[in-house]
Design a protein around this motif. Sequence first.
Motif, mmCIF file in Angstrom:
data_model
loop_
_atom_site.group_PDB
_atom_site.id
_atom_site.type_symbol
_atom_site.label_atom_id
_atom_site.label_comp_id
_atom_site.label_asym_id
_atom_site.label_seq_id
_atom_site.Cartn_x
_atom_site.Cartn_y
_atom_site.Cartn_z
ATOM 1 N N GLU A 12 -17.114 8.238 0.290
ATOM 2 C CA GLU A 12 -16.259 8.713 -0.788
ATOM 3 C C GLU A 12 -14.826 8.841 -0.281
ATOM 4 O OE1 GLU A 12 -18.017 12.351 -2.119
ATOM 5 O OE2 GLU A 12 -19.621 11.311 -3.182
ATOM 6 N N LEU A 13 -13.880 8.555 -1.156
ATOM 7 C CA LEU A 13 -12.461 8.518 -0.789
ATOM 8 C C LEU A 13 -11.998 9.808 -0.122
ATOM 9 C CD1 LEU A 13 -9.715 7.167 -0.777
ATOM 10 C CD2 LEU A 13 -9.421 7.852 -3.158
ATOM 11 N N VAL A 38 -2.631 8.116 -3.559
ATOM 12 C CA VAL A 38 -3.528 7.228 -2.809
ATOM 13 C C VAL A 38 -3.716 5.927 -3.581
ATOM 14 C CG1 VAL A 38 -5.816 6.983 -1.773
ATOM 15 C CG2 VAL A 38 -4.735 9.240 -1.869
ATOM 16 N N LYS A 39 -3.637 4.813 -2.864
ATOM 17 C CA LYS A 39 -3.893 3.507 -3.479
ATOM 18 C C LYS A 39 -5.141 2.900 -2.851
ATOM 19 C CE LYS A 39 0.712 2.220 -4.921
ATOM 20 N NZ LYS A 39 1.687 1.142 -4.969
ATOM 21 N N LEU A 40 -5.935 2.255 -3.693
ATOM 22 C CA LEU A 40 -7.127 1.531 -3.252
ATOM 23 C C LEU A 40 -6.945 0.081 -3.660
ATOM 24 C CD1 LEU A 40 -10.032 1.261 -2.220
ATOM 25 C CD2 LEU A 40 -10.823 2.045 -4.452
ATOM 26 N N ASP A 56 -12.351 -2.842 1.706
ATOM 27 C CA ASP A 56 -11.343 -2.097 0.951
ATOM 28 C C ASP A 56 -10.168 -1.720 1.839
ATOM 29 O OD1 ASP A 56 -12.719 -2.177 -1.448
ATOM 30 O OD2 ASP A 56 -13.641 -0.200 -1.187
ATOM 31 N N ILE A 57 -8.999 -1.623 1.227
ATOM 32 C CA ILE A 57 -7.795 -1.173 1.919
ATOM 33 C C ILE A 57 -7.243 0.024 1.161
ATOM 34 C CG2 ILE A 57 -5.440 -1.748 2.608
ATOM 35 C CD1 ILE A 57 -6.353 -4.652 2.883
ATOM 36 N N ILE A 58 -7.069 1.126 1.873
ATOM 37 C CA ILE A 58 -6.538 2.349 1.302
ATOM 38 C C ILE A 58 -5.132 2.547 1.855
ATOM 39 C CG2 ILE A 58 -6.781 4.869 1.223
ATOM 40 C CD1 ILE A 58 -9.793 2.747 1.783
ATOM 41 N N GLU A 59 -4.220 2.951 0.979
ATOM 42 C CA GLU A 59 -2.857 3.266 1.403
ATOM 43 C C GLU A 59 -2.597 4.724 1.086
ATOM 44 O OE1 GLU A 59 0.130 0.378 0.053
ATOM 45 O OE2 GLU A 59 -1.569 -0.875 -0.506
ATOM 46 N N PHE A 60 -2.111 5.471 2.092
ATOM 47 C CA PHE A 60 -1.833 6.884 1.911
ATOM 48 C C PHE A 60 -0.818 7.343 2.955
ATOM 49 C CE2 PHE A 60 -2.815 11.304 3.180
ATOM 50 C CZ PHE A 60 -2.418 11.924 2.021
ATOM 51 N N GLN A 64 -2.001 2.503 6.267
ATOM 52 C CA GLN A 64 -2.971 1.611 5.659
ATOM 53 C C GLN A 64 -4.281 1.732 6.436
ATOM 54 O OE1 GLN A 64 -1.518 -2.437 5.495
ATOM 55 N NE2 GLN A 64 -1.047 -2.168 3.330
ATOM 56 N N ILE A 65 -5.370 1.832 5.693
ATOM 57 C CA ILE A 65 -6.685 1.950 6.312
ATOM 58 C C ILE A 65 -7.517 0.758 5.866
ATOM 59 C CG2 ILE A 65 -8.759 3.371 6.538
ATOM 60 C CD1 ILE A 65 -6.723 5.617 5.242
#
Length: 68
Positions: A12-13, A38-40, A56-60, A64-65
């Motif tokens: 989960e995010l 947060v961007k997904l 998936d790429i998460i930006e926060f 970048q994850i």
Amino acid sequence: MIEFELTTEYIELIKLLKLLHLVESGGQAKLFVEDGFVKLNGETEFRKRAKIRTGDIIEFDGQQILVK
């Protein structure tokens, strides 16, 4: 870029943000997501419990994850 090795089907995010120590608490993670910080995969994500999967790429917060 932070690379996160996923060992289950998804995470989960808010749990991911907390696990990577990008936030101080789960409550803080919820607020950041609810407020649109947060961007997904390039899209703003408002679902706190969004299922994050491999690729998936998460930006926060300037980070970048990449989920592997």
